[in-house]
Scaffold this motif. Sequence first.
Motif, PDB file in Angstrom:
ATOM      1  N   SER A 299      62.076  12.566  21.941  1.00 31.58           N
ATOM      2  CA  SER A 299      63.311  12.455  21.151  1.00 31.58           C
ATOM      3  C   SER A 299      63.471  11.045  20.626  1.00 31.58           C
ATOM      4  CB  SER A 299      64.514  12.813  22.017  1.00 31.58           C
ATOM      5  OG  SER A 299      64.413  14.120  22.498  1.00 31.58           O
TER       6      SER A 299
ATOM      7  N   GLN B  29      68.822  17.764  19.757  1.00 29.63           N
ATOM      8  CA  GLN B  29      68.415  18.499  20.950  1.00 29.63           C
ATOM      9  C   GLN B  29      69.575  19.339  21.496  1.00 29.63           C
ATOM     10  OE1 GLN B  29      66.443  16.041  23.805  1.00 29.63           O
ATOM     11  NE2 GLN B  29      66.059  17.719  25.203  1.00 29.63           N
TER      12      GLN B  29
ATOM     13  N   ASP C 192      64.586  18.747  17.060  1.00 29.23           N
ATOM     14  CA  ASP C 192      64.415  18.416  18.467  1.00 29.23           C
ATOM     15  C   ASP C 192      64.710  19.656  19.314  1.00 29.23           C
ATOM     16  OD1 ASP C 192      64.097  17.145  20.835  1.00 29.23           O
ATOM     17  OD2 ASP C 192      65.340  15.417  20.324  1.00 29.23           O
ATOM     18  N   GLU C 193      63.695  20.305  19.780  1.00 30.79           N
ATOM     19  CA  GLU C 193      63.808  21.542  20.554  1.00 30.79           C
ATOM     20  C   GLU C 193      64.774  22.533  19.920  1.00 30.79           C
ATOM     21  OE1 GLU C 193      64.160  20.980  24.761  1.00 30.79           O
ATOM     22  OE2 GLU C 193      63.260  18.989  24.643  1.00 30.79           O
TER      23      GLU C 193
HETATM   24 MG   LIG Z   1      64.474  15.054  24.141  1.00 32.63          MG
END
Ligand SMILES: [Mg+2]
Lengths: 265, 487
Positions: free
Chosen positions: A57, A105, A186-187
């Motif tokens: 990240s 995220q 991010d994810e």
């Molecule tokens: Mg992360």
Amino acid sequence: MYDTPILEKPVDQKDIKFAARGVQVYYGDNHAIKDVDVDLEDKTVTAFIGPSGCGKSTFLRCLNRMNDTIDVCRVEGDIQLDGEDIYDKRVDPVQLRAKVGMVFQKPNPFPKSIYDNVAYGPRIHGLAGNKAELDEIVEKSLRRAAIWGEVKDRLDAPGTGLSGGQQQRLCIARAVATEPEVLLMDEPCSALDPIATAQVEELIDELRENYSVVIVTHSMQQAARVSQKTAFFHLGNLVEFGETSHIFTNPTDERTESYITGRIG
Amino acid sequence: MPALWLVVIALALATLGFFLGRPRALATGGGDIRALHSRPAYYGWNVALSSLVPAMGVLLIWMLVQSFVVNSTVAADFPAQAVPEDQTLSLVMSDVGRVAAGIDLAVRRGVISETDAQNLQVGGSNIRDLLAQVGKPLASDVIEPVLTAAQEYRALASTGNTLRGVAVLGVALLGFGFAFLRTNSTFRARNVVESGIRTLLVLAACLAVLTTLGIVLSLVFNTIEFFKIYPASEFFLSLTWAPSFGGGSELGIAPLLWGTFYISIIALAVAVPIGLFSAIYLSEYATPKVRALAKPLIEVLAGIPTIVYGLFALLTVGPLLVSVFGDDGVGIMQAGTAVMTAGLVMGIMLIPFVSSLSDDIINAVPQAMRDGSFGLGATKSETIRQVILPAALPGIVGAILLAASRAIGETMIVVLGAGAAARLSLNPFDAMTTVTAKIVSQLTGDADFASPEALVAFALGMTLFVITLGLNVLALYIVRKYREQYE
Ligand SMILES: [Mg+2]
Ligand SMILES: Nc1ncnc2c1ncn2[C@@H]1O[C@H](COP(=O)(O)OP(=O)(O)OP(=O)(O)O)[C@@H](O)[C@H]1O
């Protein structure tokens, strides 16, 4: 960013979108990214994989200068977007972020209606000339993020009232609506069911035709499915970077092999 | 036995209980801590609390009830024709109380003996001198019925005190014995102590609520009293405020409410923008260093007593305004005391209030909201206007309403800054006054407490109370709603 003429190049030969050299990131005394060199290609999906806390990240946030908002964070080294140093004093981070969109995220919808969440970026950047155009952008973005069917009847309901997975897709729609050149995710599928995941992966594939996408993921299968390039991070180091097929079938570094076969993580 | 002694004895008993309860529990468990239901200290606490708490409860209730019972018994026995013409029974009763307390004091100091005290005669020794000697001066000579009543009062009180001692000590001993005998290895002392503590906390909460209730009730009763002697329609609808203590006064609340409203509006017009903007600067733009310096400085402003602000209004702001708007300048301001003076100064007083509340609220907006907005390419001010302020708005409105109720309740700045003239005027440079300032002036005169001119203060207070309560409830409601926003 200030304007510079971009050289015309044949389409089939992939340009380098982001070129990072010697990037170091510190959070106070914590050295989170250690001397990372990487080239991210245009019209390509790049996956960042690696164990939790390895700096995926953090590195992603360097690419659109989101780390500027963290007081203790210090970024060193050179990161170029289309040949321009994005940490140059003359670069306006606000304009950079309009070009380099981000899906965070943790889903972070604004406490506004679903419609206003998606319309936020287009409104700020004046992408829609009138209400009808804006409606169109909102619908298209929600459709691309595979959430239109679930929210089309309640566009006025607050975005914060959606489920975690719906919020995640709403944030994807919000990021897509501004038509960024690069999308950092991010994810993005961490809270999604397999069907929604497949739809988001479809979106990523579709985006690849015009943009470049960077996706952080903890799912090896997902990385293998959607990406052409994969970067493996470990303890702040970029251990291995290359063709996805190569990384997953024939990793050079033994740490990469241990990670993708599930022995470290 | 004096109450203090009862408290000390009960405390001693509790301490004793603590140190006896522990070993007893251990002994019944055969010296093994694991055989006990609770840790040994809980058995000690159980005995200690059982001795102390009920006894103190009895003492408290007894003291409240006894004074009431004694008072009403003596008052009932008091011959009605003996009440002097210009006085009421309650005034005479307070005299009786003073005489009784004075004689008690004299006996305790050893000025006269107990037998002498019981044989006091109106004609004989000079009771007034005696009481003055022990520091209880009386306004007039003691008359025969008052002395008789005072003696009855003393007798009743002393019987009551004796019974009180017996009751309190009895309850303490009972509690001690009961808890001590219950102490054995299977007794759930921990649960009992737990519920005892809960009861104590509940009592504390009840006390706070009851006090509020008491204040409201006393306001309500006096207000009702006022409306019995002065028509409510006049009070609410009349446009003149002209109290005259000789009677025949006009007591319309309208000019006072108008003054309150006008001054508060000016104060909020000053405080809200400045406070809000400084809060936005401090929470969004200032570097940590600036923030660490500026925030405490602004909060110092909140610690200044309002009387100091009043002086500031009277000595600095008033004259300054006169020099600009007075006869030498624009010519619309007669004197330094004016709505504008009080409003400006009150606004300054409210700045830290608005700013620090808003600052907290803005800071409570999660960083993820800002990140989301920045990540879409928004600038700082776009983010503030379109994400942070909308998210914080309900909380900020709550803060503003709280500030408004402070402005409405403020007195000192008004007294010194706005003058005392009740007036319905649109000119902000006229002297006006507010509800609170008039409450003070109505009660700080020589007025008879039963006259409408004095009782009106309660009606004014009640009106103010209802208004500020309404504002506070509104503020709380909005703040609470806001909490659910970004979850
Ligand atoms: Mg992360
Ligand atoms: N805001 C911050 N302040 C201080 N340290 C931070 C901050 N964000 C991240 N770090 C530190 O930087 C390192 C890398 O964190 P990062 O969030 O990049 O990990 P990650 O690879 O994304 O992990 P995950 O897969 O769990 O999301 C960690 O050691 C973390 O403690």
